[in-house]
Scaffold this motif. Sequence first.
Motif, PDB file in Angstrom:
ATOM      1  N   VAL A 251       0.859  -1.183   0.000  1.00 58.63           N
ATOM      2  CA  VAL A 251       0.000   0.000   0.000  1.00 58.63           C
ATOM      3  C   VAL A 251       0.898   1.236   0.000  1.00 58.63           C
ATOM      4  O   VAL A 251       1.987   1.228   0.596  1.00 58.63           O
ATOM      5  N   ARG A 252       0.469   2.250  -0.717  1.00 56.31           N
ATOM      6  CA  ARG A 252       1.182   3.541  -0.700  1.00 56.31           C
ATOM      7  C   ARG A 252       0.312   4.544   0.039  1.00 56.31           C
ATOM      8  O   ARG A 252      -0.872   4.708  -0.289  1.00 56.31           O
ATOM      9  N   VAL A 253       0.892   5.182   1.039  1.00 57.25           N
ATOM     10  CA  VAL A 253       0.124   6.152   1.833  1.00 57.25           C
ATOM     11  C   VAL A 253       0.873   7.481   1.864  1.00 57.25           C
ATOM     12  O   VAL A 253       2.039   7.565   1.470  1.00 57.25           O
ATOM     13  N   ARG A 254       0.193   8.496   2.357  1.00 60.57           N
ATOM     14  CA  ARG A 254       0.819   9.812   2.524  1.00 60.57           C
ATOM     15  C   ARG A 254       1.442   9.874   3.910  1.00 60.57           C
ATOM     16  O   ARG A 254       0.754   9.595   4.903  1.00 60.57           O
ATOM     17  N   PHE A 255       2.731  10.188   3.979  1.00 64.87           N
ATOM     18  CA  PHE A 255       3.386  10.288   5.290  1.00 64.87           C
ATOM     19  C   PHE A 255       2.839  11.524   5.999  1.00 64.87           C
ATOM     20  O   PHE A 255       2.857  12.624   5.433  1.00 64.87           O
ATOM     21  N   PRO A 256       2.348  11.370   7.224  1.00 66.58           N
ATOM     22  CA  PRO A 256       1.684  12.510   7.871  1.00 66.58           C
ATOM     23  C   PRO A 256       2.670  13.616   8.262  1.00 66.58           C
ATOM     24  O   PRO A 256       3.809  13.342   8.649  1.00 66.58           O
ATOM     25  N   GLY A 257       2.228  14.841   8.117  1.00 65.86           N
ATOM     26  CA  GLY A 257       3.008  15.978   8.603  1.00 65.86           C
ATOM     27  C   GLY A 257       4.043  16.497   7.630  1.00 65.86           C
ATOM     28  O   GLY A 257       4.870  17.328   8.011  1.00 65.86           O
ATOM     29  N   VAL A 258       4.047  16.003   6.398  1.00 58.33           N
ATOM     30  CA  VAL A 258       5.043  16.502   5.438  1.00 58.33           C
ATOM     31  C   VAL A 258       4.340  17.083   4.207  1.00 58.33           C
ATOM     32  O   VAL A 258       4.931  17.150   3.135  1.00 58.33           O
ATOM     33  N   GLU A 259       3.106  17.512   4.395  1.00 56.90           N
ATOM     34  CA  GLU A 259       2.351  18.064   3.281  1.00 56.90           C
ATOM     35  C   GLU A 259       3.130  19.241   2.681  1.00 56.90           C
ATOM     36  O   GLU A 259       3.743  20.021   3.402  1.00 56.90           O
ATOM     37  N   GLY A 260       3.105  19.338   1.390  1.00 55.17           N
ATOM     38  CA  GLY A 260       3.795  20.450   0.732  1.00 55.17           C
ATOM     39  C   GLY A 260       5.187  20.079   0.261  1.00 55.17           C
ATOM     40  O   GLY A 260       5.756  20.754  -0.586  1.00 55.17           O
TER      41      GLY A 260
END
Length: 503
Positions: A251-260
């Motif tokens: 699964v590929r997820v978005r690592f939290p807290g590194v938006e941008g």
Amino acid sequence: MPGLVLQPSRARSPLPPTNRRRPRGAGRPAGLPPRAVERGACHPLGHPAPPGRAPGSHALRPVGTGARAPMTQLHAPSFPVDLAVVGAGMAGQCAALFASQQGLSVAVLGPVGAWAYASGLFDLLGVHPVDQGTRVENPWEAVRALASDLPRHPYTLVSEQDMRTAFDGLLDAFDQAGYPYVHAPEANSDVITSVGTRKRTYCLPTTMWAGVAALRDRVPCLLVDFEGTKDYCARQIVVNASPAWPGLRSVRVRFPGVEGLSELSPEHLARRLDVPACRERLVDVVAAHVGESRAVGLPPILGFEKPLEALADLERRLGVSVFEVPSTPVSVPGLRVHLAFERLLRKRGVTALADRVTRAHVDPEGGFLLHAGDAESRVVVRARSVLLASGRFLGGGLVADRHRVREALFDLPVHQPGSRVDWHRKDLFDPRGHEVNQAGLQVDEGFRPRGPTGSPAFSTLHAAGSILAHQDWMRMKCGSGLAIATAWGAVRSCLGNTPGGKA
Ligand SMILES: Cc1cc2nc3c(=O)[nH]c(=O)nc-3n(C[C@H](O)[C@H](O)[C@H](O)COP(=O)(O)OP(=O)(O)OC[C@H]3O[C@@H](n4cnc5c(N)ncnc54)[C@H](O)[C@@H]3O)c2cc1C
């Protein structure tokens, strides 16, 4: 876990500022975490700091078994040590650790090197016989077989008991440094790699251990990667490994807290996972995908400071086993090994200079004088003994021109094929390997490089690690073992003990 040999757990120390010194003007080595190298003056612990002005000049005899270097006047601060180690790779760091544990005053000289490229796995012997490509189950049995199969391999200069003592000593030290390793008793272990192949090794960081059991038992397993990371693709691992491991998913997820951030580096993510609140947010993201999986594999990013704590935290919150998958550079586990050595050596008062040694001289008062650094920041180390751990072509310990292979610092004789046309076999993938990969220094039973006549070139010069002849560590999968065992043997020799032969 059955079959697991765990090093005893000890208190871990936080990372204090380092005394490692960099050459002026040099940028921070690529891939190094921000706190690993800081600017600061070199104060060799256990010795007076180098004087601020030149102590006088010495007319010196340049070292070299050929007459390459010119006579030189020295005008630089100098300080004395029992042992100067040239090269801060695996062999050099092990030698510095072992020698300092024996009470020697030690300086280790050399840049950070290739730690960001190292997997962090400690191989002992993975393939033997190499021409048959036989993958080794029990590395100690295979080491015993080397004595008759390859009697000139450097392993044959160290007794099995000494090799075991060296490994145990190193693992014990790493446990103290907060980066524990594990191994199966008398056996290699297989891990899944970041390209979906299986890698056989002897010692692994504890953070990778659950991956061994998951692969062995083919447990249902979820591999996770993150949007924006390069060089690590969980889907690719599954594509390559799932025929033999059907329960593998990705699964590929978005690592939290590194938006941008459009690109995420492994060091960046590892730094974030040093923070408990970041781990908690990651668990929130991953937990939704775990389903029936009984293990979760992540890229090797479980922090720099306390990876074991991060591992336990994730396992507790997710309720399944968690493991790191060894990956391609930039390798956080390789950098953790470097940090662990830094902690250990600093604690033992070892002086670390990040400068290359540019020249070596015989000291008229005995031992050697080593010039490190450039014209701006030169230091001279006055050493009773020198241990050469400068590696092969990549590290710069050996250099090749159109005609021959040379040893770069002392101009020591290098064992090599008679002619350049014999360096490589015609078939690049010839299972026997290439002759040039067996080139290197020939040493006596005390790890002293042999001079042109075959006797030791210098009585207090020793060598260890991949610079030694008659081994092909990449094919034999014995890189770290070679560094650890020969560093141990060379240090024992420095202490005046000749390492015992094979029983
Ligand atoms: C990409 C990669 C992956 C690896 N993976 C594994 C693995 O999976 N398992 C395993 O067991 N091992 C692995 N290794 C091997 C292991 O980490 C060591 O590189 C190997 O054991 C050789 O160590 P060494 O210290 O002899 O040489 P090197 O690692 O080459 O270190 C030599 C050091 O000496 C320095 N030097 C050279 N000349 C001078 C000078 N004049 N002054 C000061 N310093 C000098 C160099 O800069 C270098 O840092 C890997 C290595 C690499 C590069």
